[in-house]
Design a protein around this motif. Sequence first.
Motif, PDB file in Angstrom:
ATOM      1  N   ALA A 139      67.417  39.664  57.585  1.00 46.46           N
ATOM      2  CA  ALA A 139      67.639  40.385  56.330  1.00 46.46           C
ATOM      3  C   ALA A 139      66.612  41.487  56.115  1.00 46.46           C
ATOM      4  O   ALA A 139      66.093  41.664  55.019  1.00 46.46           O
ATOM      5  N   ASP A 154      74.754  42.406  52.834  1.00 45.13           N
ATOM      6  CA  ASP A 154      74.345  41.052  53.195  1.00 45.13           C
ATOM      7  C   ASP A 154      73.586  40.418  52.021  1.00 45.13           C
ATOM      8  O   ASP A 154      72.553  40.927  51.603  1.00 45.13           O
ATOM      9  N   PHE A 211      57.366  46.119  51.106  1.00 46.75           N
ATOM     10  CA  PHE A 211      58.243  45.985  49.939  1.00 46.75           C
ATOM     11  C   PHE A 211      57.682  45.007  48.910  1.00 46.75           C
ATOM     12  O   PHE A 211      57.703  45.249  47.710  1.00 46.75           O
ATOM     13  N   PHE A 256      65.723  28.937  45.861  1.00 45.01           N
ATOM     14  CA  PHE A 256      67.086  29.422  45.676  1.00 45.01           C
ATOM     15  C   PHE A 256      68.003  28.304  45.185  1.00 45.01           C
ATOM     16  O   PHE A 256      69.047  28.565  44.607  1.00 45.01           O
ATOM     17  N   PHE A 277      64.635  34.868  56.991  1.00 43.39           N
ATOM     18  CA  PHE A 277      66.033  34.475  57.066  1.00 43.39           C
ATOM     19  C   PHE A 277      66.504  34.384  58.508  1.00 43.39           C
ATOM     20  O   PHE A 277      65.946  35.027  59.398  1.00 43.39           O
ATOM     21  N   VAL A 315      56.768  46.028  44.914  1.00 39.21           N
ATOM     22  CA  VAL A 315      57.240  45.428  43.667  1.00 39.21           C
ATOM     23  C   VAL A 315      56.083  44.869  42.847  1.00 39.21           C
ATOM     24  O   VAL A 315      56.237  44.598  41.660  1.00 39.21           O
ATOM     25  N   ARG A 333      56.650  41.378  57.214  1.00 43.72           N
ATOM     26  CA  ARG A 333      57.094  41.575  55.833  1.00 43.72           C
ATOM     27  C   ARG A 333      56.793  40.343  54.983  1.00 43.72           C
ATOM     28  O   ARG A 333      56.385  40.453  53.829  1.00 43.72           O
ATOM     29  N   LYS A 389      64.616  46.089  40.202  1.00 42.71           N
ATOM     30  CA  LYS A 389      64.075  46.665  41.434  1.00 42.71           C
ATOM     31  C   LYS A 389      65.013  46.358  42.607  1.00 42.71           C
ATOM     32  O   LYS A 389      65.184  47.182  43.505  1.00 42.71           O
ATOM     33  N   ARG A 408      66.414  49.428  44.716  1.00 46.80           N
ATOM     34  CA  ARG A 408      65.958  49.640  46.093  1.00 46.80           C
ATOM     35  C   ARG A 408      66.914  49.091  47.144  1.00 46.80           C
ATOM     36  O   ARG A 408      66.882  49.540  48.286  1.00 46.80           O
ATOM     37  N   ILE A 409      67.691  48.084  46.784  1.00 45.30           N
ATOM     38  CA  ILE A 409      68.526  47.433  47.801  1.00 45.30           C
ATOM     39  C   ILE A 409      70.013  47.702  47.551  1.00 45.30           C
ATOM     40  O   ILE A 409      70.710  48.219  48.421  1.00 45.30           O
ATOM     41  N   GLU A 435      68.512  38.232  48.442  1.00 44.63           N
ATOM     42  CA  GLU A 435      67.636  37.065  48.349  1.00 44.63           C
ATOM     43  C   GLU A 435      66.262  37.357  48.930  1.00 44.63           C
ATOM     44  O   GLU A 435      65.250  36.897  48.404  1.00 44.63           O
ATOM     45  N   ALA A 436      66.236  38.130  50.019  1.00 47.21           N
ATOM     46  CA  ALA A 436      64.952  38.466  50.629  1.00 47.21           C
ATOM     47  C   ALA A 436      64.103  39.266  49.646  1.00 47.21           C
ATOM     48  O   ALA A 436      62.908  38.995  49.473  1.00 47.21           O
ATOM     49  N   ALA A 437      64.729  40.226  48.976  1.00 45.79           N
ATOM     50  CA  ALA A 437      63.997  41.037  48.002  1.00 45.79           C
ATOM     51  C   ALA A 437      63.510  40.153  46.850  1.00 45.79           C
ATOM     52  O   ALA A 437      62.369  40.280  46.390  1.00 45.79           O
ATOM     53  N   ASP A 438      64.381  39.261  46.413  1.00 50.69           N
ATOM     54  CA  ASP A 438      64.027  38.321  45.350  1.00 50.69           C
ATOM     55  C   ASP A 438      62.834  37.465  45.787  1.00 50.69           C
ATOM     56  O   ASP A 438      61.853  37.306  45.067  1.00 50.69           O
ATOM     57  N   PRO A 458      62.458  32.108  42.893  1.00 58.10           N
ATOM     58  CA  PRO A 458      61.899  32.411  44.222  1.00 58.10           C
ATOM     59  C   PRO A 458      60.782  33.454  44.147  1.00 58.10           C
ATOM     60  O   PRO A 458      59.805  33.366  44.880  1.00 58.10           O
ATOM     61  N   ASN A 459      60.939  34.439  43.233  1.00 60.00           N
ATOM     62  CA  ASN A 459      59.924  35.492  43.179  1.00 60.00           C
ATOM     63  C   ASN A 459      58.655  35.048  42.460  1.00 60.00           C
ATOM     64  O   ASN A 459      57.706  35.800  42.348  1.00 60.00           O
ATOM     65  N   PHE A 482      65.607  45.391  55.539  1.00 59.85           N
ATOM     66  CA  PHE A 482      66.311  46.407  54.761  1.00 59.85           C
ATOM     67  C   PHE A 482      66.591  47.610  55.654  1.00 59.85           C
ATOM     68  O   PHE A 482      65.677  48.367  55.979  1.00 59.85           O
ATOM     69  N   MET A 522      65.399  51.361  54.806  1.00 60.44           N
ATOM     70  CA  MET A 522      63.994  51.731  54.640  1.00 60.44           C
ATOM     71  C   MET A 522      63.329  51.784  56.009  1.00 60.44           C
ATOM     72  O   MET A 522      63.662  50.990  56.885  1.00 60.44           O
ATOM     73  N   GLN A 577      69.894  39.991  51.959  1.00 67.64           N
ATOM     74  CA  GLN A 577      68.978  41.078  51.622  1.00 67.64           C
ATOM     75  C   GLN A 577      68.561  41.010  50.165  1.00 67.64           C
ATOM     76  O   GLN A 577      67.415  41.286  49.823  1.00 67.64           O
ATOM     77  N   ALA A 579      60.645  40.787  43.985  1.00 71.44           N
ATOM     78  CA  ALA A 579      61.220  41.914  43.259  1.00 71.44           C
ATOM     79  C   ALA A 579      61.947  41.452  42.005  1.00 71.44           C
ATOM     80  O   ALA A 579      62.725  40.503  42.060  1.00 71.44           O
TER      81      ALA A 579
END
Lengths: 360, 307
Positions: free
Chosen positions: A86, B200, A99, A53, A82, A103, A147, B216, B220-221, B205-208, A73-74, A88, A91, B203, B212
């Motif tokens: 964090a 938040d 998740f 990040f 976190f 993706v 997760r 996406k 999704r978020i 960043e978490a998906a990233d 990061p991905n 979701f 869901m 969230q 994702a």
Amino acid sequence: MSAKIDLENVSCDFGSFRAVDNANVSIEPGEFFSFLGPSGCGKTTILRMISGFIEPTEGAIKIGGKDMRGQRPNQRPTALIFQNLALFPLMPIWENISFGLEVRGVDKATRRKKAEELLELVDLKGAADKMVSQLSGGQKQRVAIARALAVEPSVMLLDEPLSALDLKLRQHMRAELRAIQKRTGVTFIYITHDQGEALAMSDRVGVMSQGRIQQIANPRDIYNAPINGFVAGFVGENNIFEGKSGAIAAGMAGFDTAYGTLRARINDDAKGKALRLYVRPEHTLLSAAKAEENSIPVTVSEVSFEGAFISVLCHSDDGKLIVAELRNDGSATVPDIGTKLHASFAAARAALLPDANVRG
Amino acid sequence: MSDLIRRYGVTITALMCLLVAFWLVMLVIVPNITLFEQSFRPYLPVVDVGGPKDVYSLGNYAKVFDGSIERSFFGIPYMIPVHVMTFGLTIWYSIVVTVACFALAYPLAFFMAKIANPKSLPTLLLLLFIPLWVSEVLRAFAWWIILAFKGPLNALLLAIGAIEAPVRWIVDYDGVVIGLTYTYVLFMLFPIYNAIASLDTNQIEAADDLGAPWWKIHLRIVLPHAKPGIASGCVMVFMLSAGSLLVPSILGSTTSQWFTQTIDQWFKDALDWNTASAYAFILLLLCTIFVSIALKVFKVKLSDIAK
């Protein structure tokens, strides 16, 4: 599935503020490594640099030998947990967990199966269709771990994930985290300001202050052989004496203080620096008679019962506070307030240490 | 109530209640009930009002089905009452305006809530608000000038070579859609901005971090989280557009007719307040039903919007 992480001369600036200064650390595959330090010491910045990040201003971060510069990061083989987890909230649990697979285009049946497996791994069988809001703090914690594990990361990064839990649960989750790490063999990098947490869980601990890594060692050495006053002070209590060190011989040195010459351990590289003498309260002994070495006459001013131990607060003749801790096992008699005693400590248990390593 | 009295005293509490009651009764309920009652009575010469011909009926409402014209749909001709067609087109172009507002507002709202430097946010908001200081009439006329055949927009597009010949912007409903989108885009922006701001950032960043791609993350978020905000923005923009009179009057073309204009004509040109009232209630009722169905379809509760 775990990788080595190398931080080579990593620095990070925010404007004119240097959050991390020349960090060098090599974390072994499968290791549980903690960064320990007070808030604002740069530990979270290090974590965010590893996860991608933030890019380091200088230096290189390598995961599995591969330079990570420019990797989003991905694209990195890391998974971050976190501080606030964090999860979701919209869901169900199983979609949360899968998740990362969603993706990646994994089909629904496989995802569901994987989520069930991971829920079993973190001891949450049967929670797949619940919503996040239906879970307790400790259960959310486990979902967050599941997760992160779902994407099969080489490195798990944990940003004080236990700080929101109450004491009992926190202690339970410590053991749990450690067990999950052992089971999966993934490299864990853990960020915390709680020294107990860091010492209890980690293979090695890196203590940080003001952007600098002060010491990297296993938990025992961090506690028993701190490299400087900051580390000694951050990972435990100390009685600290000011003075001037004398000649060094066989790793020991005399230290001229207001209470006479005290003897303590000293490292060669501490030579010539301003030093202080540090001794832990549990290594400070109280006796009626004067001890052979490092003995200071004191008066007991307060006795504080802490449960597992009893803290005896004494004052020397010139008013300096000296704390001694007695184990609450009946082996020691608890002195009355006002009793005149001698506080002493073994030279091998005391250390002459310089102040924290900071940018001058 | 007793809490209010304890806090503010009897006088001020009574005053507050009276003012609220006045606002509700005199400015909302009575005018609406008057119009509603009127809408069921025929439009009669003054001497006949209250006479034997003055009876309640649905005649005014039935007038929307009067006077059919021929239209064709993919070459298949069909007859449609002209006012029903106006109503249908009003609903359709209000949807177009709503979609256009969303397409403009969502990226901007996301930028403001999650990307923009918080320090520059007040400036950004000010820039968005300044146009609102100008009267709506003037803003509509400004667009009329901008969109004119020999106006600045065509001149600019010609100058940069984007078009080869000037475009007629104010044809059919194009000018109305552009004008309404401009007028109501902020009503879409702020609810979405508020919704996204409450998400938040961890969230995202978490998906990233979990791999994702950006689309996406939104799908999704961010979008699910912002859904109540989006819904309330859409309801507002849709209702305001369908109920707007000024913009369709100024930016309308010879072939555009907004349902509110029809109502306006019943009021002012035909001086038939009874039929005008009936048309107004048709608009209100059908728009409300339409919005309720839309909310059902998108699974949004009214209580979510109120947040």
